[in-house]
Design a protein around this motif. Structure first.
Motif, short mmCIF file in Angstrom:
data_model
loop_
_atom_site.label_atom_id
_atom_site.label_comp_id
_atom_site.label_asym_id
_atom_site.label_seq_id
_atom_site.Cartn_x
_atom_site.Cartn_y
_atom_site.Cartn_z
N SER A 193 0.83 -1.21 0.00
CA SER A 193 0.00 0.00 0.00
C SER A 193 0.86 1.25 0.00
O SER A 193 0.35 2.36 0.13
N TYR A 213 -1.31 5.24 -1.64
CA TYR A 213 -2.40 4.32 -1.94
C TYR A 213 -1.88 3.23 -2.88
O TYR A 213 -0.73 3.27 -3.32
N ILE A 214 -2.72 2.27 -3.19
CA ILE A 214 -2.36 1.20 -4.13
C ILE A 214 -2.62 1.72 -5.54
O ILE A 214 -3.76 2.02 -5.91
N HIS A 215 -1.56 1.81 -6.33
CA HIS A 215 -1.62 2.50 -7.61
C HIS A 215 -2.24 1.63 -8.71
O HIS A 215 -2.41 0.42 -8.56
N ASP A 216 -2.55 2.29 -9.83
CA ASP A 216 -3.26 1.61 -10.91
C ASP A 216 -2.47 0.43 -11.48
O ASP A 216 -3.05 -0.60 -11.83
N VAL A 268 -2.91 -2.52 -9.28
CA VAL A 268 -4.25 -3.10 -9.46
C VAL A 268 -4.29 -3.91 -10.75
O VAL A 268 -4.87 -5.01 -10.79
N LEU A 326 -7.96 0.62 2.69
CA LEU A 326 -8.59 1.28 1.55
C LEU A 326 -9.66 2.25 2.04
O LEU A 326 -10.13 2.16 3.17
N TYR A 365 -6.38 9.55 -1.44
CA TYR A 365 -6.43 9.25 -2.87
C TYR A 365 -7.11 7.89 -3.08
O TYR A 365 -6.69 6.89 -2.49
N SER A 402 -8.19 4.29 -4.52
CA SER A 402 -7.56 3.20 -5.26
C SER A 402 -8.65 2.40 -5.98
O SER A 402 -9.78 2.28 -5.49
N LYS A 403 -8.30 1.83 -7.12
CA LYS A 403 -9.25 1.03 -7.89
C LYS A 403 -9.29 -0.42 -7.43
O LYS A 403 -10.00 -1.23 -8.03
#
Length: 611
Positions: free
Chosen positions: A431, A445-448, A451, A479, A516, A518-519
């Motif tokens: 994360s 955050y967990i970036h694209d 993901v 999250l 921010y 996350s997806k």
């Protein structure tokens, strides 16, 4: 030609002679070390340097003979120059003693595990410092001798005695320091060398300010502001160095930790993909989530570090898991709180602790593991984990190969049944830490791209299995959906299902997620693979809620150190146990830690009885 011009020429000849002399020594040493391959090269360099030295020394002697001719001694600043070179000679002698002994300590450790050639080569690599020190000592010694020979100074005898006394006292100091160094290393498992080096520097400064001035005609004056600035810089640099060193106070406790692993799962590692595969036995497979352990690794955190390790051992002993997953913040290199910037020694100690238990474990990073001001960088810590991983320990499942995406470590662990079918895919996703550098930045955050990697791995597994695969995700920072679910629960909404726990975090916000989005959650919901996500980060939060078909669970924390007063609090401390059954179903339960009464001797007594 004026005296200054002739004296300058005299010094240039002298400097050249010293450089050539040191060069002769270095070339001769290299000729011996590399005699099998470069003997001729260093031999030629030695001969050339020796010839040049003889020629230069001859010219210097001729120049020195006429240096004092027709010079009015009243105009020559003999006294000032004599004092200057004596002062420099004494100080460089002090520097030499400090370097020789500190370098000697490192040579001993180098020599233990090195072949003779490697030993000599490592000495040769570090000789640049020796060359510099030798140059200044020889230069100042020669100039002091030359002035003494050509002029009768009243304080010459006193300065010689002071120089000898400084050498003798330095020798005694470092011999005593060496004895104490090895005594501390053996008994208290700490490195006391930085302390003795710092004390030596302080004594040398005091010696210059007070003692040396008594023996020179020209009194050295020091600007108070400059001295204060130097001391501040020395304290800051020395303090950071002191707080960055390795301390192994918990090692005696760790050495008594017994093997309590009951499992017989087969673990394999794919060097191409970096994926570990655990083939479990028939029956339940237990995963214990530990989070926010926060080992400080310092004198002041020793008691709390010991409590944290003993808490973990009791939790392991109670649950007997097949796998431990640490969801971040294993260490706490925050100098003002933990009195340490070292983020490697606690990792090594925890790895040794887990290795002694025999239980396989995996790790994902938290925001504190690689603070920007920590002693070791993200890259260094990554390499450390690799060095401690499967090939070395046979129980740390840290990948040697990692996907080229955002994050310090993102990995997949496949849990399979005896027939080869996938029981669970365990995703450990970084994360990340902060959006900028430093603790004052926003949480990341967990970036694209992370993901997308997760999605591709799930789809690849589905292709192999021919069906939707079950999976779980382990992260550190929650999250945003954790906050959404908690708000819905507090509002009494039917959109969430409550299982257990409470969110009592109030010091840094109820749910400290990134601002921010996350997806990851939406992607997991779309794929219908992941049914549970586990996080840490918020030490007082341990609620488990189901939101939109995905179980969002906070792990119970271990922390005794990071937050003010948390060592006295008990309700939040413990672990989270995930039990995966043969039929694919799973259960999540809290494992609160009940015993919060510790003494050092009770720990060892209890551990000793298990040997």
């Amino acid at each position: 030609m004026s005296f200054k011009s002739r004296f300058r020429r005299f010094k240039l000849h002298l400097y050249l002679n010293i450089i050539l002399g040191i060069g002769c020594f270095i070339f001769l040493l290299n000729a011996f070390i590399y005699r099998r391959s470069f003997l001729w090269l260093f031999g030629v360099l030695f001969v050339v340097s020796l010839i040049a030295l003889i020629i230069s020394e001859t010219n210097r002697r001729k120049n020195a003979l006429g240096l004092l001719e027709n010079v009015d001694e009243q105009l020559i600043p003999f006294i000032r120059l004599f004092d200057r070179y004596n002062r420099r000679l004494i100080n460089w002698s002090l520097v030499a003693f400090g370097w020789v002994f500190s370098f000697g300590f490192s040579l001993i450790s180098i020599g233990i595990n090195s072949k003779p050639f490697e030993f000599l080569e490592k000495i040769n690599i570090n000789l640049i410092v020796f060359e510099v020190i030798a140059f200044f000592i020889i230069k100042n010694y020669t100039l002091v001798g030359w002035f003494s020979k050509n002029h009768n100074f009243e304080n010459a005898g006193a300065l010689r005695k002071l120089h000898k006394r400084a050498i003798i006292l330095s020798l005694i100091y470092w011999l005593v320091a060496s004895g104490i160094y090895y005594y501390f290393e053996e008994v208290f498992v700490i490195d006391s060398a930085p302390f003795f080096s710092g004390l030596y520097i302080f004594i040398a400064l005091v010696f210059n300010l007070f003692k040396l001035n008594q023996y020179t005609h020209s009194k050295k004056k020091y600007n108070r502001l400059v001295v204060a600035m130097i001391l501040i810089v020395a304290i800051v640099v020395g303090g950071y160095s002191f707080l960055s060193r390795d301390i192994w106070l918990t090692q005696p406790y760790i050495n008594h930790v017994p093997n309590i692993y009951d499992g017989h799962s087969e673990i394999t590692y794919d060097e191409r993909t970096g994926i570990y595969t655990i083939t479990k036995e028939s029956g339940d497979f237990k995963i214990l989530q530990l989070t926010d352990i926060h080992l400080g690794g310092s004198f002041l955190s020793y008691d709390k570090d010991l409590k944290a390790l003993d808490t973990i051992f009791q939790l392991l002993e109670e649950t007997r898991p097949d796998l431990v997953i640490v969801t971040g913040d294993l260490v706490f290199p925050i100098g003002y709180a933990s009195f340490s910037f070292n983020n490697t020694a606690p990792v090594q100690q925890f790895a040794a602790f887990m290795r002694n238990t025999g239980i396989p474990w995996a790790f994902t990073y938290g925001n504190h593991d690689t603070e920007s001001y920590a002693a070791s960088s993200k890259k260094d810590l990554n390499e450390l984990y690799k060095s401690l991983s499967w090939y070395t320990s046979k129980n740390l499942l840290y990948p040697y190969v990692q996907p080229d995406i955002t994050g310090r470590n993102n990995q997949l662990i496949e849990l399979k049944n005896q027939d080869g079918s996938l029981a669970q895919a365990l995703f450990l996703i970084d994360s990340n830490a902060y959006t900028g550098e430093g603790i004052s930045s926003e949480y990341d955050y967990i970036h694209d791209d992370q993901v997308e990697w997760y999605k591709n791995q799930v789809l690849a597994l589905e292709d192999e299995e021919g069906d939707i695969v079950p999976s779980m995700i382990f992260i550190h920072i929650p999250l945003q959906e954790y906050a959404t679910a908690a708000d819905l629960y507090n509002a009494g909404s039917d959109d969430v299902t409550y299982y257990f726990g409470s969110n009592k975090e109030s010091k840094v916000g109820k749910v400290s997620c990134s601002k921010y989005p996350s997806k990851l959650f939406d992607t997991a919901k779309e794929l219908k693979s992941t049914n549970a996500i586990f996080c840490g980060h918020d030490h007082y939060n341990n609620m488990s809620l189901e939101y939109q078909g995905i179980r969002l669970t906070y792990g119970m924390s271990i922390d005794y150190l990071a937050m003010s007063g948390i060592a006295r609090d008990t309700e939040q401390r413990g672990a989270t146990l995930v039990t995966i059954h043969d039929d694919g179903e799973w259960d999540i339960e809290q494992v609160p830690f009940g015993n919060n009464s510790f003494t050092f001797f009770d720990d060892f007594k209890r551990m000793g009885q298990k040997e």
